[in-house]
Scaffold this active site. Structure first.
Site, mmCIF file in Angstrom:
data_model
loop_
_atom_site.group_PDB
_atom_site.id
_atom_site.type_symbol
_atom_site.label_atom_id
_atom_site.label_comp_id
_atom_site.label_asym_id
_atom_site.label_seq_id
_atom_site.Cartn_x
_atom_site.Cartn_y
_atom_site.Cartn_z
ATOM 1 C CB SER A 1 -4.148 -6.582 4.570
ATOM 2 O OG SER A 1 -3.858 -5.222 4.304
ATOM 3 C CE LYS B 1 -21.905 -8.959 8.615
ATOM 4 N NZ LYS B 1 -21.799 -9.673 7.468
ATOM 5 C CG HIS C 1 -1.883 -1.061 1.318
ATOM 6 N ND1 HIS C 1 -2.085 -1.908 2.475
ATOM 7 C CD2 HIS C 1 -3.021 -1.682 0.417
ATOM 8 C CE1 HIS C 1 -3.203 -2.839 2.293
ATOM 9 N NE2 HIS C 1 -3.430 -2.590 1.106
ATOM 10 N NE ARG D 1 -2.512 -7.354 -4.328
ATOM 11 C CZ ARG D 1 -3.337 -7.433 -3.104
ATOM 12 N NH1 ARG D 1 -2.875 -7.581 -1.956
ATOM 13 N NH2 ARG D 1 -4.815 -7.269 -3.533
HETATM 14 N N1 LIG Z 1 1.285 -5.219 -2.489
HETATM 15 C C1 LIG Z 1 0.428 -4.404 -3.052
HETATM 16 N N2 LIG Z 1 0.801 -4.029 -4.135
HETATM 17 C C2 LIG Z 1 0.003 -3.085 -4.864
HETATM 18 N N3 LIG Z 1 -1.175 -2.909 -4.815
HETATM 19 C C3 LIG Z 1 -1.773 -3.360 -3.576
HETATM 20 C C4 LIG Z 1 -1.075 -4.519 -2.513
HETATM 21 N N4 LIG Z 1 -1.833 -4.774 -1.571
HETATM 22 C C5 LIG Z 1 -3.038 -4.338 -1.970
HETATM 23 N N5 LIG Z 1 -2.936 -3.367 -2.917
HETATM 24 C C6 LIG Z 1 -3.984 -2.734 -3.717
HETATM 25 O O1 LIG Z 1 -4.549 -1.797 -2.666
HETATM 26 C C7 LIG Z 1 -6.029 -1.734 -2.889
HETATM 27 C C8 LIG Z 1 -6.670 -1.826 -1.419
HETATM 28 O O2 LIG Z 1 -6.247 -3.084 -1.106
HETATM 29 P P1 LIG Z 1 -6.838 -3.857 0.338
HETATM 30 O O3 LIG Z 1 -7.170 -2.935 1.479
HETATM 31 O O4 LIG Z 1 -7.900 -4.870 -0.161
HETATM 32 O O5 LIG Z 1 -5.661 -4.687 0.652
HETATM 33 P P2 LIG Z 1 -5.267 -6.164 0.523
HETATM 34 O O6 LIG Z 1 -3.809 -6.275 0.861
HETATM 35 O O7 LIG Z 1 -5.721 -6.721 -0.844
HETATM 36 O O8 LIG Z 1 -6.119 -6.778 1.768
HETATM 37 P P3 LIG Z 1 -6.845 -7.946 1.737
HETATM 38 O O9 LIG Z 1 -5.760 -9.117 1.905
HETATM 39 O O10 LIG Z 1 -7.556 -7.750 3.184
HETATM 40 O O11 LIG Z 1 -7.797 -8.089 0.906
HETATM 41 C C9 LIG Z 1 -6.495 -2.609 -3.791
HETATM 42 O O12 LIG Z 1 -6.520 -1.846 -5.033
HETATM 43 C C10 LIG Z 1 -5.437 -3.592 -3.942
HETATM 44 O O13 LIG Z 1 -5.200 -4.187 -5.357
HETATM 45 MG MG LIG Z 2 -7.715 -7.210 -1.192
#
Ligand SMILES: Nc1ncnc2c1ncn2[C@@H]1O[C@H](COP(=O)(O)OP(=O)(O)OP(=O)(O)O)[C@@H](O)[C@H]1O
Ligand SMILES: [Mg+2]
Length: 169
Positions: A133, A46, A22, A95
Site C-alpha cells: 500500500s 495517524k 491483498h 511477500r
Molecule cells: N502484495 C502482497 N502480497 C501478499 N501479502 C501482502 C501483500 N501486501 C500486503 N500483504 C499482507 O497483507 C497483510 C496486511 O498488510 P497491510 O495492510 O500492512 O498492507 P501493506 O501493503 O503492507 O501496507 P503498508 O505498505 O501500509 O504497510 C499483511 O500480512 C501483509 O504481509
Molecule cells: Mg505492511
C-alpha cells in the site's frame, strides 16, 4: 469441535488502500475457509489516506460478488476481535523474507494471547510480491501509473482523493 457457521478466518491489515496483493491473498483465503473477514485496523496510522469506513467499503465493493468474503473494521486486540467473530484462523500474507521477522513475532504473540487461533500464511502470485500500500500511494502521489497494482475501484478512488485534495488547497 462443532463449527456451526463453518471455518471463519480474519485477514487483518490497514488496507490503505486495498491492493491486488491483498486481493490475491483474500481469494486464496476464500477458497480455504467458509468465511473470510477482511478486518480493517482503525488508527493503525495517524494519517491514513482513506478513512476506515472508506477502506471497508472498498473491500466490500471489490468482493461484492463473493458471498463468503466480508469486510469490517476493528480496533483493540486482534485475538479479541477474532473471538468475537468466532474465527479460528488469522490469515496473513508473506511477500518476501523481509515480512517474515515481523510476521513471526506477531503470530507468536497472537498465539500466546489466543492459543486456539492459528495464523495461516500465504504467498501471493509472483507479480504481487513487491506490491505494498505504501509504495502504491507513493507512486500514485508522484503521478505514476498504478493500473494493475490495485483493483479498478481503488484506482478510481485514489483519483477522487487526489481531486478532492486539489480542491481543498
Ligand atoms: N502484495 C502482497 N502480497 C501478499 N501479502 C501482502 C501483500 N501486501 C500486503 N500483504 C499482507 O497483507 C497483510 C496486511 O498488510 P497491510 O495492510 O500492512 O498492507 P501493506 O501493503 O503492507 O501496507 P503498508 O505498505 O501500509 O504497510 C499483511 O500480512 C501483509 O504481509
Ligand atoms: Mg505492511
Amino acid at each position: 469441535m462443532t463449527t456451526p457457521r463453518g471455518r471463519v478466518a480474519v485477514y487483518p491489515g490497514s488496507f490503505d488502500p486495498l491492493t491486488n496483493g491483498h486481493v490475491d491473498i483474500i481469494l486464496r483465503g476464500a477458497r480455504l475457509f467458509d468465511r473470510i473477514i477482511v478486518a480493517v485496523l482503525r488508527n493503525a496510522e495517524k494519517h491514513p489516506l482513506f478513512s476506515a469506513e472508506e477502506r471497508v467499503q472498498a473491500a466490500r465493493d471489490v468482493f461484492a460478488e463473493y458471498a463468503n468474503v466480508e469486510a469490517d473494521s476493528f480496533d483493540g486486540l486482534l485475538v479479541d476481535y477474532a473471538h468475537l467473530k468466532q474465527a479460528t484462523a488469522i490469515v496473513r500474507g508473506l511477500r518476501a523474507v523481509s515480512d517474515f521477522e515481523y510476521e513471526l513475532q506477531m503470530a507468536l504473540m497472537n498465539r500466546r494471547l489466543g492459543p486456539e487461533i492459528e495464523t495461516v500464511f500465504m504467498m501471493p502470485a509472483e507479480q504481487y510480491t513487491y506490491v505494498s500500500s505504501r509504495l502504491v500511494k507513493e507512486v500514485f502521489a508522484l503521478g505514476g501509473p498504478v493500473t494493475g497494482l490495485v483493483p479498478e475501484i481503488v484506482e478510481y478512488r485514489l483519483r477522487e482523493k487526489r481531486s478532492q485534495a486539489q480542491q481543498d488547497v
